[in-house]
Scaffold this active site. Structure first.
Site, PDB file in Angstrom:
ATOM      1  N   GLU A  96     127.140 -34.502  11.222  1.00 17.72           N
ATOM      2  CA  GLU A  96     128.581 -34.395  11.448  1.00 17.72           C
ATOM      3  C   GLU A  96     129.208 -33.701  10.235  1.00 17.72           C
ATOM      4  O   GLU A  96     128.762 -33.864   9.100  1.00 17.72           O
ATOM      5  CB  GLU A  96     129.130 -35.813  11.593  1.00 17.72           C
ATOM      6  CG  GLU A  96     130.628 -35.932  11.733  1.00 17.72           C
ATOM      7  CD  GLU A  96     131.085 -37.395  11.736  1.00 17.72           C
ATOM      8  OE1 GLU A  96     132.126 -37.664  12.353  1.00 17.72           O
ATOM      9  OE2 GLU A  96     130.405 -38.259  11.128  1.00 17.72           O
ATOM     10  N   CYS A 107     128.321 -39.989  15.098  1.00 20.56           N
ATOM     11  CA  CYS A 107     128.621 -41.066  14.147  1.00 20.56           C
ATOM     12  C   CYS A 107     129.096 -42.355  14.807  1.00 20.56           C
ATOM     13  O   CYS A 107     128.305 -43.118  15.348  1.00 20.56           O
ATOM     14  CB  CYS A 107     129.623 -40.552  13.123  1.00 20.56           C
ATOM     15  SG  CYS A 107     129.630 -41.489  11.564  1.00 20.56           S
ATOM     16  N   LYS A 141     134.071 -35.282  19.507  1.00 17.42           N
ATOM     17  CA  LYS A 141     133.922 -36.724  19.273  1.00 17.42           C
ATOM     18  C   LYS A 141     135.040 -37.511  19.953  1.00 17.42           C
ATOM     19  O   LYS A 141     136.218 -37.202  19.787  1.00 17.42           O
ATOM     20  CB  LYS A 141     133.929 -36.976  17.765  1.00 17.42           C
ATOM     21  CG  LYS A 141     133.658 -38.417  17.342  1.00 17.42           C
ATOM     22  CD  LYS A 141     133.688 -38.491  15.812  1.00 17.42           C
ATOM     23  CE  LYS A 141     133.388 -39.886  15.293  1.00 17.42           C
ATOM     24  NZ  LYS A 141     133.485 -39.943  13.813  1.00 17.42           N
TER      25      LYS A 141
END
Length: 259
Positions: free
Chosen positions: A40, A150, A112
């Protein structure tokens, strides 16, 4: 299939980060890897997400992704990297994963959806959550890969949706914030997602001190295929996609679940 995981020490110099990615891609290719998985925020990272992330954002056809595509093609290795994409809301950008083929084509992208608004952090102050849509997946050499970022790792339904879409390998690109117990949580959750979906799980993480490092590859039975420490490094592993089918036949949880 041979895969590589690049654990990076990304900073706020985009050019330096791209040069580091180029060097990792060259090493991965020379080692015979078909895919390089990067963390990320691979192209721009700081200790905390702030307004500069919005300033660094670009469209997916901008200079940063153009260079990532060039790197992939130059080294004949598919590549997944975290980038900052221009948002659609004032003062906010998307935290995006971009997946490129070994010829440099942008295969898919994932914005995300679960932002890190936890432990006193507020990623959503400057990052716009992506739309909830179908799983982001791509295929390479007959193997199906699914993208997540994440904090998504803490939401098992996200990994399950990827598995339901036929994903063989979960690609978890992260900058896992350090803190008490956080390294253990990263390792346990990555293994849990692999076991419960009967998939390979590849966790590519930023290195210390901005993150915990410890990038890892876990097979569908929960065994660690390979892992790294806390510094920037390249991990190259061989995985057998046949293990996915073996695990899913032995533990047919996808068809047995009742909730």
């Amino acid at each position: 299939m041979r895969l590589a995981v690049g654990q990076m020490d990304s900073g706020n110099d985009v050019g330096a980060n791209l040069r580091a990615i180029d060097a990792l891609a060259a090493r991965a290719s020379s080692d015979g890897a078909r895919l390089l998985v990067l963390p990320e925020y691979a192209t721009y990272e700081k200790k905390a997400v702030d307004a500069s992330f919005v300033e660094a954002a670009e469209a997916l056809d901008g200079p940063v992704c153009t260079e990532l595509g060039r790197i992939a093609a130059a080294h004949s290795v598919a590549l997944v990297a975290g980038v900052i994409e221009t948002g659609t809301q004032p003062g906010r950008a998307f935290n995006t994963l971009a997946a490129f083929s070994d010829t440099g084509e942008l295969r898919t992208s994932y914005r995300k959806i679960h932002l890190f608004d936890a432990q006193g952090h507020a990623e959503s102050d400057h990052i716009q959550p992506g739309p909830v849509r179908g799983p982001a997946v791509f295929e390479l050499d007959g193997v199906r890969f699914g993208l997540q970022t994440c904090y998504d790792l803490r939401f098992p339904e996200h990994s399950r949706a990827l598995a339901d879409a036929g994903t063989d390998v979960l690609l978890i690109c992260a900058s896992w914030v350090p803190g008490p117990g956080k390294t253990r949580q990263w390792e346990v959750l990555t293994a849990a997602r692999a076991i419960e979906t009967c998939s390979f799980a590849i966790g590519a993480c930023q290195s210390a001190p901005v993150s915990v490092g410890h990038s890892t590859v876990v097979d569908p039975f929960g065994s660690v295929v390979g892992s790294l420490g806390i510094g920037p490094e390249l991990l190259v592993v061989d995985i057998d996609p046949e293990q996915v089918g073996l695990a899913r036949r032995g533990f047919p949880v996808a068809t047995q679940r009742r909730l």
